[in-house]
Design an enzyme around this catalytic site. Structure first.
Site, mmCIF file in Angstrom:
data_model
loop_
_atom_site.group_PDB
_atom_site.id
_atom_site.type_symbol
_atom_site.label_atom_id
_atom_site.label_comp_id
_atom_site.label_asym_id
_atom_site.label_seq_id
_atom_site.Cartn_x
_atom_site.Cartn_y
_atom_site.Cartn_z
ATOM 1 N N LYS A 82 -32.959 65.543 32.792
ATOM 2 C CA LYS A 82 -32.534 64.425 31.949
ATOM 3 C C LYS A 82 -33.729 63.514 31.660
ATOM 4 O O LYS A 82 -34.554 63.264 32.553
ATOM 5 C CB LYS A 82 -31.427 63.658 32.671
ATOM 6 C CG LYS A 82 -30.848 62.471 31.931
ATOM 7 C CD LYS A 82 -29.748 61.835 32.766
ATOM 8 C CE LYS A 82 -29.152 60.611 32.113
ATOM 9 N NZ LYS A 82 -28.063 60.022 32.944
ATOM 10 N N SER A 157 -24.336 58.845 30.414
ATOM 11 C CA SER A 157 -25.592 58.941 29.697
ATOM 12 C C SER A 157 -26.231 60.331 29.791
ATOM 13 O O SER A 157 -27.248 60.585 29.133
ATOM 14 C CB SER A 157 -26.579 57.892 30.257
ATOM 15 O OG SER A 157 -26.831 58.094 31.644
ATOM 16 N N SER A 181 -21.949 58.540 34.551
ATOM 17 C CA SER A 181 -22.790 59.246 33.585
ATOM 18 C C SER A 181 -22.953 60.737 33.827
ATOM 19 O O SER A 181 -23.575 61.419 33.014
ATOM 20 C CB SER A 181 -24.169 58.582 33.512
ATOM 21 O OG SER A 181 -24.089 57.352 32.838
#
Length: 477
Positions: A82, A157, A181
Protein backbone atom coordinates in the site's frame (compact mmCIF):
# COMPACT_ATOMS: atom_id res chain seq x y z
CA UNK A 1 -1.77 -24.26 -16.49
CA UNK A 2 -2.99 -21.00 -18.01
CA UNK A 3 -1.82 -17.52 -17.08
CA UNK A 4 -5.21 -16.78 -15.55
CA UNK A 5 -4.91 -19.92 -13.42
CA UNK A 6 -1.65 -18.55 -12.03
CA UNK A 7 -3.26 -15.19 -11.27
CA UNK A 8 -6.28 -16.67 -9.49
CA UNK A 9 -4.35 -19.35 -7.58
CA UNK A 10 -3.94 -18.71 -3.83
CA UNK A 11 -0.55 -17.98 -2.32
CA UNK A 12 -0.57 -21.30 -0.48
CA UNK A 13 -0.67 -23.17 -3.81
CA UNK A 14 1.75 -20.87 -5.63
CA UNK A 15 4.38 -21.19 -2.90
CA UNK A 16 4.05 -24.99 -2.98
CA UNK A 17 4.27 -25.09 -6.79
CA UNK A 18 7.43 -22.96 -6.71
CA UNK A 19 9.07 -25.22 -4.11
CA UNK A 20 8.12 -28.28 -6.18
CA UNK A 21 9.44 -26.61 -9.37
CA UNK A 22 6.07 -27.05 -11.06
CA UNK A 23 6.09 -23.38 -12.01
CA UNK A 24 8.72 -20.67 -11.84
CA UNK A 25 8.38 -17.33 -10.06
CA UNK A 26 9.06 -15.59 -13.37
CA UNK A 27 6.12 -17.38 -15.02
CA UNK A 28 3.84 -16.32 -12.18
CA UNK A 29 4.96 -12.70 -12.20
CA UNK A 30 4.71 -12.38 -15.98
CA UNK A 31 1.17 -13.77 -15.86
CA UNK A 32 0.14 -11.30 -13.16
CA UNK A 33 1.77 -8.35 -14.92
CA UNK A 34 0.01 -9.30 -18.15
CA UNK A 35 -3.35 -9.45 -16.36
CA UNK A 36 -2.71 -6.04 -14.81
CA UNK A 37 -1.80 -4.66 -18.23
CA UNK A 38 -5.10 -5.95 -19.64
CA UNK A 39 -7.44 -5.04 -16.79
CA UNK A 40 -6.10 -2.28 -14.56
CA UNK A 41 -7.13 0.50 -16.93
CA UNK A 42 -10.67 -0.24 -15.76
CA UNK A 43 -9.77 -0.53 -12.06
CA UNK A 44 -6.86 1.83 -11.29
CA UNK A 45 -5.55 -0.27 -8.40
CA UNK A 46 -1.93 0.87 -8.62
CA UNK A 47 -0.27 4.07 -7.56
CA UNK A 48 2.89 2.64 -9.11
CA UNK A 49 3.54 -0.62 -10.91
CA UNK A 50 7.09 -1.99 -10.52
CA UNK A 51 7.57 -4.54 -13.34
CA UNK A 52 11.37 -4.25 -13.50
CA UNK A 53 11.72 -4.79 -9.75
CA UNK A 54 9.21 -7.65 -9.86
CA UNK A 55 10.99 -9.47 -12.67
CA UNK A 56 14.37 -9.00 -10.99
CA UNK A 57 13.03 -10.37 -7.70
CA UNK A 58 11.32 -13.26 -9.52
CA UNK A 59 14.54 -14.12 -11.35
CA UNK A 60 16.47 -14.14 -8.06
CA UNK A 61 13.80 -16.34 -6.47
CA UNK A 62 13.96 -18.73 -9.42
CA UNK A 63 17.74 -19.01 -9.20
CA UNK A 64 17.53 -19.69 -5.46
CA UNK A 65 15.19 -22.63 -6.11
CA UNK A 66 17.50 -23.95 -8.80
CA UNK A 67 20.44 -23.81 -6.37
CA UNK A 68 18.45 -25.70 -3.75
CA UNK A 69 18.56 -22.87 -1.23
CA UNK A 70 16.13 -22.63 1.66
CA UNK A 71 12.97 -20.76 0.70
CA UNK A 72 10.63 -18.58 2.70
CA UNK A 73 6.90 -19.20 3.15
CA UNK A 74 6.08 -16.78 0.29
CA UNK A 75 8.96 -17.66 -2.02
CA UNK A 76 8.11 -16.49 -5.54
CA UNK A 77 4.62 -15.26 -4.60
CA UNK A 78 3.52 -11.84 -5.94
CA UNK A 79 2.49 -9.24 -3.34
CA UNK A 80 1.62 -5.56 -3.35
CA UNK A 81 2.44 -2.78 -0.89
CA UNK A 82 0.00 0.00 0.00
CA UNK A 83 1.28 3.47 -0.85
CA UNK A 84 1.37 4.52 2.79
CA UNK A 85 4.33 2.15 3.32
CA UNK A 86 7.88 2.33 2.08
CA UNK A 87 9.83 0.38 -0.49
CA UNK A 88 13.44 1.54 -0.52
CA UNK A 89 14.23 3.69 -3.53
CA UNK A 90 10.61 4.12 -4.64
CA UNK A 91 8.13 6.97 -4.12
CA UNK A 92 5.77 6.95 -1.15
CA UNK A 93 3.23 9.62 -2.11
CA UNK A 94 0.32 8.66 0.18
CA UNK A 95 -2.22 9.67 -2.43
CA UNK A 96 -1.24 13.33 -2.13
CA UNK A 97 0.39 15.96 -4.32
CA UNK A 98 1.98 17.23 -1.11
CA UNK A 99 4.33 14.22 -1.16
CA UNK A 100 4.78 13.92 -4.92
CA UNK A 101 8.07 12.20 -5.73
CA UNK A 102 9.00 11.62 -2.08
CA UNK A 103 11.50 8.74 -2.26
CA UNK A 104 11.78 6.22 0.58
CA UNK A 105 15.29 5.63 1.90
CA UNK A 106 14.49 2.27 3.50
CA UNK A 107 11.86 -0.49 3.60
CA UNK A 108 8.98 -0.47 6.07
CA UNK A 109 9.19 -3.50 8.40
CA UNK A 110 6.28 -5.22 6.62
CA UNK A 111 8.05 -4.73 3.25
CA UNK A 112 11.33 -6.02 4.66
CA UNK A 113 9.66 -9.11 6.12
CA UNK A 114 7.73 -9.90 2.95
CA UNK A 115 10.98 -9.68 1.01
CA UNK A 116 12.63 -11.90 3.61
CA UNK A 117 9.90 -14.50 3.13
CA UNK A 118 10.69 -14.60 -0.60
CA UNK A 119 7.73 -12.57 -1.83
CA UNK A 120 7.95 -10.67 -5.11
CA UNK A 121 6.72 -7.05 -5.03
CA UNK A 122 4.77 -6.09 -8.15
CA UNK A 123 3.74 -2.57 -7.20
CA UNK A 124 2.26 -0.04 -4.79
CA UNK A 125 -1.52 0.14 -4.47
CA UNK A 126 -3.69 3.23 -4.24
CA UNK A 127 -4.91 4.85 -1.04
CA UNK A 128 -7.11 7.77 -0.12
CA UNK A 129 -5.08 10.90 0.65
CA UNK A 130 -2.92 10.14 3.70
CA UNK A 131 -5.33 7.22 4.34
CA UNK A 132 -7.86 9.60 5.87
CA UNK A 133 -11.12 8.16 4.53
CA UNK A 134 -13.00 5.02 3.53
CA UNK A 135 -13.42 6.25 -0.04
CA UNK A 136 -11.46 4.80 -2.97
CA UNK A 137 -10.20 8.04 -4.43
CA UNK A 138 -7.39 10.50 -3.95
CA UNK A 139 -6.24 13.72 -5.62
CA UNK A 140 -3.03 12.01 -6.74
CA UNK A 141 -4.44 8.81 -8.30
CA UNK A 142 -8.12 9.54 -8.92
CA UNK A 143 -10.83 6.93 -8.47
CA UNK A 144 -10.05 3.27 -7.82
CA UNK A 145 -13.12 1.51 -9.18
CA UNK A 146 -14.95 -1.29 -7.41
CA UNK A 147 -14.46 -4.39 -9.60
CA UNK A 148 -18.12 -5.28 -9.05
CA UNK A 149 -19.46 -1.97 -10.35
CA UNK A 150 -17.56 0.69 -12.23
CA UNK A 151 -17.62 4.13 -10.60
CA UNK A 152 -18.53 2.72 -7.19
CA UNK A 153 -16.51 2.83 -3.98
CA UNK A 154 -13.95 0.05 -3.58
CA UNK A 155 -13.44 1.16 0.02
CA UNK A 156 -10.52 2.87 1.64
CA UNK A 157 -8.02 3.53 2.56
CA UNK A 158 -6.60 0.20 1.28
CA UNK A 159 -8.51 0.79 -1.94
CA UNK A 160 -6.11 -0.60 -4.50
CA UNK A 161 -5.25 -3.60 -2.32
CA UNK A 162 -8.88 -4.72 -2.12
CA UNK A 163 -9.61 -4.08 -5.79
CA UNK A 164 -6.43 -5.94 -6.78
CA UNK A 165 -7.40 -8.90 -4.59
CA UNK A 166 -10.91 -9.03 -6.04
CA UNK A 167 -9.75 -8.89 -9.65
CA UNK A 168 -6.92 -11.40 -9.00
CA UNK A 169 -3.85 -9.25 -9.54
CA UNK A 170 -1.97 -11.83 -7.49
CA UNK A 171 -3.02 -13.43 -4.20
CA UNK A 172 -1.73 -11.18 -1.39
CA UNK A 173 -2.03 -7.47 -0.78
CA UNK A 174 -0.73 -5.49 2.19
CA UNK A 175 -3.11 -3.00 3.76
CA UNK A 176 -3.48 -0.96 6.90
CA UNK A 177 -6.47 -0.15 9.08
CA UNK A 178 -6.90 2.91 11.31
CA UNK A 179 -10.70 2.99 11.41
CA UNK A 180 -11.65 0.13 9.09
CA UNK A 181 -9.27 0.62 6.17
CA UNK A 182 -8.76 -3.13 5.65
CA UNK A 183 -12.24 -4.30 6.61
CA UNK A 184 -14.19 -1.63 4.68
CA UNK A 185 -12.57 -2.32 1.29
CA UNK A 186 -12.79 -6.06 1.94
CA UNK A 187 -16.54 -5.65 2.54
CA UNK A 188 -17.07 -3.51 -0.56
CA UNK A 189 -14.96 -5.72 -2.86
CA UNK A 190 -15.96 -9.17 -1.59
CA UNK A 191 -12.57 -10.35 -0.31
CA UNK A 192 -11.10 -11.39 3.03
CA UNK A 193 -9.38 -8.80 5.19
CA UNK A 194 -7.80 -9.06 8.62
CA UNK A 195 -6.92 -6.31 11.05
CA UNK A 196 -4.68 -8.20 13.47
CA UNK A 197 -4.26 -7.45 17.15
CA UNK A 198 -2.42 -4.18 17.69
CA UNK A 199 1.34 -4.81 17.56
CA UNK A 200 1.04 -8.13 15.77
CA UNK A 201 2.81 -6.69 12.69
CA UNK A 202 5.33 -4.00 13.67
CA UNK A 203 5.53 -0.47 12.32
CA UNK A 204 8.56 1.80 12.30
CA UNK A 205 8.29 4.57 13.17
CA UNK A 206 5.42 3.83 15.55
CA UNK A 207 2.42 5.79 14.31
CA UNK A 208 1.55 8.98 16.22
CA UNK A 209 -2.19 8.22 16.28
CA UNK A 210 -2.65 6.59 19.68
CA UNK A 211 -2.16 3.00 18.52
CA UNK A 212 -5.05 2.66 16.08
CA UNK A 213 -3.47 2.01 12.66
CA UNK A 214 -2.86 -1.73 12.22
CA UNK A 215 -1.04 -3.50 9.37
CA UNK A 216 -2.63 -6.56 7.81
CA UNK A 217 -3.48 -8.57 4.68
CA UNK A 218 -6.23 -8.55 2.08
CA UNK A 219 -6.65 -11.76 0.11
CA UNK A 220 -9.16 -14.06 -1.52
CA UNK A 221 -8.66 -16.87 1.02
CA UNK A 222 -8.24 -17.04 4.78
CA UNK A 223 -5.27 -19.38 4.45
CA UNK A 224 -3.40 -16.78 2.40
CA UNK A 225 -3.96 -14.16 5.10
CA UNK A 226 -2.60 -16.58 7.70
CA UNK A 227 0.47 -17.12 5.54
CA UNK A 228 0.94 -13.34 5.39
CA UNK A 229 0.94 -13.22 9.20
CA UNK A 230 3.40 -16.11 9.35
CA UNK A 231 5.75 -14.01 7.22
CA UNK A 232 5.34 -10.63 8.90
CA UNK A 233 4.29 -10.98 12.55
CA UNK A 234 6.62 -10.74 15.50
CA UNK A 235 8.54 -8.41 17.76
CA UNK A 236 10.69 -5.69 16.22
CA UNK A 237 13.52 -3.94 18.07
CA UNK A 238 12.39 -0.46 16.97
CA UNK A 239 8.65 -0.90 17.70
CA UNK A 240 8.15 -0.99 21.46
CA UNK A 241 4.48 -1.95 20.96
CA UNK A 242 5.18 -5.02 18.83
CA UNK A 243 4.10 -8.41 20.14
CA UNK A 244 6.32 -11.42 20.71
CA UNK A 245 5.29 -14.51 18.75
CA UNK A 246 3.97 -17.58 20.54
CA UNK A 247 6.15 -19.80 18.36
CA UNK A 248 3.21 -21.37 16.53
CA UNK A 249 2.30 -20.48 12.96
CA UNK A 250 -1.04 -18.91 12.15
CA UNK A 251 -1.44 -21.30 9.24
CA UNK A 252 -1.38 -24.25 11.62
CA UNK A 253 -4.28 -22.80 13.61
CA UNK A 254 -6.81 -22.88 10.78
CA UNK A 255 -7.84 -26.51 11.10
CA UNK A 256 -10.20 -28.08 13.61
CA UNK A 257 -13.79 -27.57 14.65
CA UNK A 258 -14.83 -24.44 16.47
CA UNK A 259 -16.49 -26.38 19.25
CA UNK A 260 -18.97 -24.78 21.63
CA UNK A 261 -17.76 -21.22 21.34
CA UNK A 262 -19.69 -18.48 23.06
CA UNK A 263 -20.43 -15.93 20.35
CA UNK A 264 -22.16 -12.57 20.64
CA UNK A 265 -24.03 -11.13 17.67
CA UNK A 266 -24.82 -7.43 17.56
CA UNK A 267 -26.62 -6.17 14.46
CA UNK A 268 -26.07 -2.50 15.37
CA UNK A 269 -23.82 -2.22 18.49
CA UNK A 270 -26.85 -0.64 20.13
CA UNK A 271 -26.79 2.53 18.03
CA UNK A 272 -25.65 2.14 14.43
CA UNK A 273 -27.84 2.66 11.38
CA UNK A 274 -27.64 -0.26 8.91
CA UNK A 275 -29.22 -0.64 5.48
CA UNK A 276 -31.80 -3.43 5.44
CA UNK A 277 -30.19 -5.61 2.76
CA UNK A 278 -26.88 -5.53 4.60
CA UNK A 279 -28.54 -6.29 7.95
CA UNK A 280 -30.44 -9.29 6.55
CA UNK A 281 -27.39 -10.84 4.88
CA UNK A 282 -25.26 -10.41 8.01
CA UNK A 283 -27.89 -11.86 10.33
CA UNK A 284 -28.22 -14.99 8.17
CA UNK A 285 -24.44 -15.33 8.19
CA UNK A 286 -24.26 -14.99 11.97
CA UNK A 287 -26.85 -17.76 12.41
CA UNK A 288 -24.63 -20.10 10.40
CA UNK A 289 -22.31 -20.27 13.40
CA UNK A 290 -25.02 -22.13 15.31
CA UNK A 291 -24.70 -24.93 12.75
CA UNK A 292 -20.98 -25.09 13.59
CA UNK A 293 -21.89 -26.00 17.18
CA UNK A 294 -21.45 -22.50 18.60
CA UNK A 295 -23.82 -20.65 20.89
CA UNK A 296 -24.87 -17.33 19.31
CA UNK A 297 -26.54 -14.75 21.56
CA UNK A 298 -27.95 -11.41 20.44
CA UNK A 299 -26.44 -8.53 22.39
CA UNK A 300 -26.67 -4.75 22.70
CA UNK A 301 -23.33 -3.74 24.27
CA UNK A 302 -23.67 -0.81 26.64
CA UNK A 303 -20.41 0.73 25.43
CA UNK A 304 -21.50 0.93 21.79
CA UNK A 305 -23.44 4.19 21.95
CA UNK A 306 -20.43 6.06 23.36
CA UNK A 307 -18.26 5.35 20.33
CA UNK A 308 -19.41 7.97 17.79
CA UNK A 309 -18.51 11.08 19.79
CA UNK A 310 -15.15 9.66 20.88
CA UNK A 311 -14.26 8.41 17.41
CA UNK A 312 -15.10 11.65 15.64
CA UNK A 313 -13.11 13.73 18.10
CA UNK A 314 -9.96 11.63 17.77
CA UNK A 315 -10.24 11.08 14.03
CA UNK A 316 -10.26 14.81 13.39
CA UNK A 317 -7.62 15.62 16.04
CA UNK A 318 -5.24 12.99 14.70
CA UNK A 319 -5.63 14.37 11.17
CA UNK A 320 -4.92 17.94 12.33
CA UNK A 321 -1.09 17.65 12.07
CA UNK A 322 -1.60 17.42 8.29
CA UNK A 323 -2.32 21.15 8.47
CA UNK A 324 1.38 21.63 7.65
CA UNK A 325 0.46 20.75 4.05
CA UNK A 326 -2.36 23.30 3.72
CA UNK A 327 -0.01 26.11 2.85
CA UNK A 328 0.91 25.44 -0.74
CA UNK A 329 -1.28 22.37 -1.31
CA UNK A 330 -4.76 23.10 0.10
CA UNK A 331 -6.27 23.67 -3.34
CA UNK A 332 -5.03 20.27 -4.54
CA UNK A 333 -6.03 18.32 -1.42
CA UNK A 334 -9.22 16.34 -0.81
CA UNK A 335 -11.77 18.94 0.42
CA UNK A 336 -13.13 16.46 2.95
CA UNK A 337 -9.67 16.00 4.42
CA UNK A 338 -9.20 19.76 4.62
CA UNK A 339 -12.51 20.07 6.49
CA UNK A 340 -11.50 17.25 8.84
CA UNK A 341 -8.12 18.87 9.54
CA UNK A 342 -9.80 22.16 10.42
CA UNK A 343 -12.37 20.41 12.64
CA UNK A 344 -9.57 18.75 14.61
CA UNK A 345 -7.41 21.83 15.10
CA UNK A 346 -7.23 24.12 18.11
CA UNK A 347 -8.22 21.78 20.95
CA UNK A 348 -6.52 22.33 24.30
CA UNK A 349 -4.42 19.72 26.07
CA UNK A 350 -7.08 19.62 28.82
CA UNK A 351 -9.81 18.83 26.30
CA UNK A 352 -7.68 16.16 24.64
CA UNK A 353 -6.81 14.45 27.93
CA UNK A 354 -10.39 14.56 29.18
CA UNK A 355 -11.59 12.91 25.98
CA UNK A 356 -8.74 10.41 26.17
CA UNK A 357 -9.90 9.41 29.67
CA UNK A 358 -13.33 8.70 28.16
CA UNK A 359 -11.69 6.72 25.38
CA UNK A 360 -9.68 4.57 27.79
CA UNK A 361 -12.81 3.81 29.80
CA UNK A 362 -14.61 2.92 26.54
CA UNK A 363 -11.78 0.54 25.64
CA UNK A 364 -11.76 -1.10 29.06
CA UNK A 365 -15.51 -1.72 28.86
CA UNK A 366 -15.02 -3.34 25.47
CA UNK A 367 -12.36 -5.69 26.81
CA UNK A 368 -14.54 -6.56 29.82
CA UNK A 369 -17.40 -7.34 27.42
CA UNK A 370 -15.16 -9.66 25.39
CA UNK A 371 -13.81 -11.40 28.51
CA UNK A 372 -17.05 -13.40 28.77
CA UNK A 373 -17.25 -14.22 25.07
CA UNK A 374 -15.06 -15.91 22.50
CA UNK A 375 -16.12 -13.88 19.46
CA UNK A 376 -18.33 -10.96 18.47
CA UNK A 377 -20.12 -10.85 15.10
CA UNK A 378 -21.37 -7.64 13.47
CA UNK A 379 -21.80 -6.18 10.00
CA UNK A 380 -18.47 -5.04 8.60
CA UNK A 381 -20.01 -1.87 7.17
CA UNK A 382 -23.55 -0.43 7.26
CA UNK A 383 -23.96 -0.03 3.49
CA UNK A 384 -23.04 -1.73 0.24
CA UNK A 385 -20.84 0.10 -2.28
CA UNK A 386 -22.09 3.49 -3.48
CA UNK A 387 -20.70 6.01 -5.99
CA UNK A 388 -17.04 6.75 -5.29
CA UNK A 389 -17.47 10.46 -5.96
CA UNK A 390 -19.61 10.77 -2.81
CA UNK A 391 -18.48 10.82 0.83
CA UNK A 392 -21.78 9.40 2.07
CA UNK A 393 -24.46 7.39 0.25
CA UNK A 394 -27.17 9.57 -1.27
CA UNK A 395 -29.79 8.25 1.17
CA UNK A 396 -27.59 9.06 4.19
CA UNK A 397 -27.15 12.47 5.87
CA UNK A 398 -24.52 14.66 4.21
CA UNK A 399 -21.53 16.05 6.12
CA UNK A 400 -18.37 17.91 5.03
CA UNK A 401 -16.05 15.16 6.27
CA UNK A 402 -17.83 12.55 8.41
CA UNK A 403 -17.66 9.27 6.52
CA UNK A 404 -17.56 7.37 9.83
CA UNK A 405 -21.37 7.44 9.96
CA UNK A 406 -21.57 4.38 7.69
CA UNK A 407 -18.62 2.61 9.33
CA UNK A 408 -19.60 2.54 12.99
CA UNK A 409 -18.61 -1.13 13.34
CA UNK A 410 -14.93 -0.71 12.48
CA UNK A 411 -13.29 1.99 14.60
CA UNK A 412 -14.16 0.52 18.06
CA UNK A 413 -11.76 -2.34 17.41
CA UNK A 414 -9.01 -0.01 16.23
CA UNK A 415 -9.22 1.85 19.52
CA UNK A 416 -9.30 -1.41 21.51
CA UNK A 417 -6.64 -3.12 19.37
CA UNK A 418 -8.74 -6.28 19.11
CA UNK A 419 -8.32 -8.56 16.07
CA UNK A 420 -11.16 -8.23 13.57
CA UNK A 421 -11.78 -9.69 10.12
CA UNK A 422 -14.28 -9.10 7.33
CA UNK A 423 -15.51 -12.21 5.50
CA UNK A 424 -17.73 -12.09 2.39
CA UNK A 425 -21.23 -13.24 3.32
CA UNK A 426 -23.43 -12.52 0.31
CA UNK A 427 -24.56 -10.06 -2.31
CA UNK A 428 -27.26 -7.42 -2.49
CA UNK A 429 -29.94 -7.59 -5.18
CA UNK A 430 -27.72 -5.25 -7.20
CA UNK A 431 -24.89 -7.79 -7.05
CA UNK A 432 -22.70 -5.86 -4.59
CA UNK A 433 -20.71 -7.74 -1.92
CA UNK A 434 -21.42 -7.56 1.82
CA UNK A 435 -19.10 -8.55 4.68
CA UNK A 436 -19.57 -10.11 8.11
CA UNK A 437 -17.16 -8.88 10.79
CA UNK A 438 -15.60 -11.40 13.20
CA UNK A 439 -13.98 -9.87 16.30
CA UNK A 440 -11.83 -11.73 18.82
CA UNK A 441 -10.26 -11.11 22.18
CA UNK A 442 -6.84 -9.50 22.38
CA UNK A 443 -4.19 -11.71 20.76
CA UNK A 444 -6.84 -14.25 19.63
CA UNK A 445 -5.94 -13.77 15.96
CA UNK A 446 -5.75 -17.53 15.45
CA UNK A 447 -9.31 -18.05 16.66
CA UNK A 448 -10.58 -15.28 14.38
CA UNK A 449 -8.81 -16.96 11.47
CA UNK A 450 -10.19 -20.38 12.42
CA UNK A 451 -13.73 -19.01 12.66
CA UNK A 452 -13.31 -17.32 9.27
CA UNK A 453 -12.06 -20.62 7.83
CA UNK A 454 -15.14 -22.44 9.13
CA UNK A 455 -17.37 -19.85 7.50
CA UNK A 456 -15.33 -20.02 4.29
CA UNK A 457 -15.85 -23.79 4.16
CA UNK A 458 -19.58 -23.41 4.71
CA UNK A 459 -19.99 -20.50 2.31
CA UNK A 460 -17.06 -20.59 -0.15
CA UNK A 461 -16.65 -17.15 -1.65
CA UNK A 462 -13.49 -17.70 -3.69
CA UNK A 463 -15.57 -18.99 -6.62
CA UNK A 464 -17.17 -15.55 -6.98
CA UNK A 465 -15.28 -13.30 -9.36
CA UNK A 466 -16.31 -9.81 -10.48
CA UNK A 467 -18.26 -10.02 -13.76
CA UNK A 468 -17.10 -8.70 -17.10
CA UNK A 469 -13.53 -8.09 -15.92
CA UNK A 470 -12.24 -8.38 -19.47
CA UNK A 471 -14.54 -5.58 -20.65
CA UNK A 472 -13.47 -2.97 -18.11
CA UNK A 473 -12.69 0.36 -19.79
CA UNK A 474 -10.37 3.20 -18.87
CA UNK A 475 -11.39 4.87 -15.62
CA UNK A 476 -12.92 8.31 -15.32
CA UNK A 477 -11.22 10.24 -12.50
Amino acid sequence: MSDDDLCVAPATELAAWVREKRVSPTEIVRAVLDRIDRLDAGINAFAQLTPDLALEMADNAEKAVARGEATGVLHGVPVTIKDLFDIEGLPTERGSFALAKHIADSDSPVTERLKGAGAVIIGKTTTSEFGWTGMSRSPRTGITHNPWKRGFNAGGSSAGAAAAAAISFGPLHQGSDGAGSIRMPSHFCGVFGLKPTWGRIPQVPVRNSDNVSHVGPLSRTVADAALFLDATAGVHPFDHTSLTDSGDTFSAALTGDLGELKIAFSPDLGHARVDREVADLVERAARDFESFGCRVDDVQPSWGKDGPEIARFFWAVHESPLAVHLEGFEDSMDPGLVACIRAGSGHSAETYLAMRARKLDYIERMHRFMADRDLLLTPSVSVAAFPAARLQPEHWPAHPWDWLSWSEFCYPFNMSGLPAASVPCGFTDAGLPVGLQIVGKRAADSLVLRAATAFERARPWVKHLPPNAESQKSPVS
